[in-house]
Motif scaffolding. Structure first.
Motif, short mmCIF file in Angstrom:
data_model
loop_
_atom_site.label_atom_id
_atom_site.label_comp_id
_atom_site.label_asym_id
_atom_site.label_seq_id
_atom_site.Cartn_x
_atom_site.Cartn_y
_atom_site.Cartn_z
N ILE A 130 0.78 -1.45 0.10
CA ILE A 130 -0.07 -0.11 0.14
C ILE A 130 0.91 1.19 0.08
CG2 ILE A 130 -1.64 1.42 1.29
CD1 ILE A 130 -2.97 -1.45 2.17
N LEU A 131 1.95 1.29 0.96
CA LEU A 131 2.91 2.46 1.09
C LEU A 131 3.56 2.61 -0.24
CD1 LEU A 131 3.86 2.42 4.78
CD2 LEU A 131 1.95 3.77 3.66
N GLY A 132 3.89 1.50 -0.89
CA GLY A 132 4.66 1.39 -2.06
C GLY A 132 4.09 2.17 -3.06
N THR A 133 2.89 2.36 -3.22
CA THR A 133 1.89 2.91 -4.20
C THR A 133 1.92 4.32 -4.30
OG1 THR A 133 -0.08 3.17 -2.81
CG2 THR A 133 0.11 1.23 -4.04
N LEU A 134 2.68 4.95 -3.22
CA LEU A 134 3.03 6.44 -3.21
C LEU A 134 4.27 6.82 -3.85
CD1 LEU A 134 2.60 7.01 0.59
CD2 LEU A 134 1.05 7.58 -1.05
N SER A 135 4.91 5.84 -4.56
CA SER A 135 6.22 6.12 -5.16
C SER A 135 5.96 6.74 -6.43
CB SER A 135 6.79 4.71 -5.66
OG SER A 135 8.06 5.08 -6.19
N PRO A 136 4.99 6.54 -7.31
CA PRO A 136 5.03 7.34 -8.55
C PRO A 136 4.59 8.84 -8.30
CG PRO A 136 3.74 5.41 -8.88
CD PRO A 136 4.28 5.33 -7.54
N CYS A 163 -4.00 5.41 -8.02
CA CYS A 163 -5.31 4.68 -8.23
C CYS A 163 -5.10 3.37 -8.48
CB CYS A 163 -6.56 5.32 -8.68
SG CYS A 163 -6.81 7.06 -8.08
N GLY A 164 -4.61 3.02 -9.59
CA GLY A 164 -4.52 1.63 -10.01
C GLY A 164 -3.61 0.80 -9.12
N ALA A 165 -2.53 1.48 -8.65
CA ALA A 165 -1.50 0.89 -7.75
C ALA A 165 -2.11 0.62 -6.41
CB ALA A 165 -0.32 1.75 -7.62
N LEU A 166 -3.06 1.56 -6.05
CA LEU A 166 -3.82 1.34 -4.73
C LEU A 166 -4.76 0.13 -4.77
CD1 LEU A 166 -4.62 4.78 -3.73
CD2 LEU A 166 -3.25 3.28 -2.28
N LEU A 167 -5.26 0.01 -5.96
CA LEU A 167 -6.23 -1.42 -6.37
C LEU A 167 -5.41 -2.62 -6.23
CD1 LEU A 167 -8.59 -0.02 -9.06
CD2 LEU A 167 -9.28 -0.59 -6.85
N ILE A 168 -4.29 -2.48 -6.94
CA ILE A 168 -3.38 -3.63 -6.88
C ILE A 168 -2.96 -4.05 -5.31
CG2 ILE A 168 -0.90 -4.41 -7.55
CD1 ILE A 168 -1.47 -3.09 -9.77
N ALA A 169 -2.54 -3.03 -4.56
CA ALA A 169 -2.16 -3.21 -3.25
C ALA A 169 -3.16 -3.76 -2.44
CB ALA A 169 -1.82 -1.82 -2.57
N ALA A 170 -4.51 -3.27 -2.78
CA ALA A 170 -5.83 -4.00 -2.01
C ALA A 170 -5.98 -5.34 -2.31
CB ALA A 170 -7.13 -3.12 -2.48
#
Length: 357
Positions: A130-136, A163-170
């Motif tokens: 989840i926190l890794g989605t902040l990278s971009p 948003c897509g990365a957050l979905l992947i993390a979810a």
């Protein structure tokens, strides 16, 4: 047997669709850039799978990380030995320039891996994902603060990709939660955020050194700054990355134990990880030079879906529909960022040339 064949075909199909999507997004780029980008994503997938497999029975990440950076350094030495006479034409750099530009990369590059591994121990893979989605987003914001221009379309693309990365993390959290309940502590969250911060710092500084004109403006034209080549950049930072990784390994790991527990299977797998890690490092910096910091980070998020597809096809694991949907959103964000860059280039070309005195 038929089910296994179907899973293999589905995994190959998903992987092929991702590579085709990357080729479509970068269709206006040179063929060499498209090939390097596909190889970069593939190396991310291979490295993650190999390291996951290795860590299941060989618990010495510090020693392995140090060995990876040693291999990168050796590769740089081999390159300059063979092509030094042709490529050795570089500007003289001052100590102040080295401390300001190379030292942050040399420290942040190994520390990104260190902080991420530590966060995995304390907080688990779900929180780190989840926190890794902040990278971009953090890379885009940091690069903007130091002068890189981004169009509104590119900003929208970065937001969509996040948003897509957050979905992947979810989706990852859902699958992890079904198997175990990872401990989420404040210490793990802090280490995960530190990993994102050091990764963003590394990417932006490298992007600035590889493409300084992208950070030029009327207030800061940067006419005196010449871009570095990827090999020059890695050659300068490689020995210091080795030193940083070695110091961490000495403090947290045991090299005698690492050698004592080194089996034949572990040695073979470590050798494969060294090859993939070297390829990942150099492909990453070449893609960074060609596509920029934001696009490189966004496309790098696609490795989650590819790893999941391979796991489903060959390891009988499951991937949720949330991960599939999130990967499609990430691809859409990458496409929007690329459109934004094309629009920014057109706007730049349409500007009147400065009058000559």
């Amino acid at each position: 047997m038929a089910l296994a064949d179907l899973q293999h075909s589905a995994a190959a199909a998903v992987t092929g669709v991702i590579f085709l999507a990357i080729c479509f997004i970068l269709r206006k780029r040179p063929l060499s850039v498209i090939v390097m980008t596909c190889l970069f994503v593939a190396s991310l997938v291979v490295t993650q799978i190999l390291m996951s497999r290795l860590s299941s029975f060989y618990k010495h990440p510090g020693a392995v990380t140090t060995l990876h950076f040693v291999c990168v350094w050796v590769t740089c030495c081999i390159y300059w030995t063979g092509f030094g006479t042709k490529a050795n034409k570089c500007e003289a750099r001052t100590n102040e320039w080295f401390v300001r530009n190379i030292l942050p990369i040399a420290l942040s590059n190994p520390l990104t891996v260190v902080f991420n591994n530590t966060a995995l121990v304390y907080a688990g893979a779900g929180v780190c994902a989840i926190l890794g989605t902040l990278s971009p987003v953090s890379v885009a914001v940091l690069s903007y603060l130091v002068g890189r221009r981004l169009s509104l379309m590119s900003w929208f693309g970065v937001s969509v990709a996040c948003c897509g990365a957050l979905l992947i993390a979810a989706g990852e959290v859902k699958s992890i939660g079904a198997q175990s309940a990872p401990e989420r502590t404040l210490v793990g969250i802090l280490f995960a955020l530190a990993s994102v911060g050091t990764r963003s710092l590394k990417i932006v500084v490298m992007d600035f050194l590889l493409a300084p004109m992208e950070y030029a403006s009327e207030l800061s034209p940067l006419k005196e700054v010449s871009p570095m080549s990827p090999m020059q950049l890695y050659s300068l930072q490689a020995p210091w990355c080795v030193l940083t990784a070695f110091v961490f390994a000495v403090c947290t790991d045991s090299f005698p134990e690492a050698f004592a527990e080194l089996t034949r299977d572990a040695a073979v797998l470590i050798s494969f990880t060294c090859v993939s890690a070297v390829a990942l490092n150099f492909l990453g910096v070449f893609v960074l030079k060609e596509l920029g910091a934001s696009s490189q980070q966004i496309l790098g998020k696609l490795n989650t879906l590819m790893v999941g597809a391979i796991s489903v096809g060959y390891l009988n694991e499951k991937v949720s529909m949330t991960v599939l949907l999130g990967s499609g959103v990430v691809l859409s964000g990458a496409f929007l960022v690329e459109l934004g860059k094309e629009g920014l280039k057109k706007d730049f070309k349409s500007l009147p040339e400065p009058s000559k005195v």
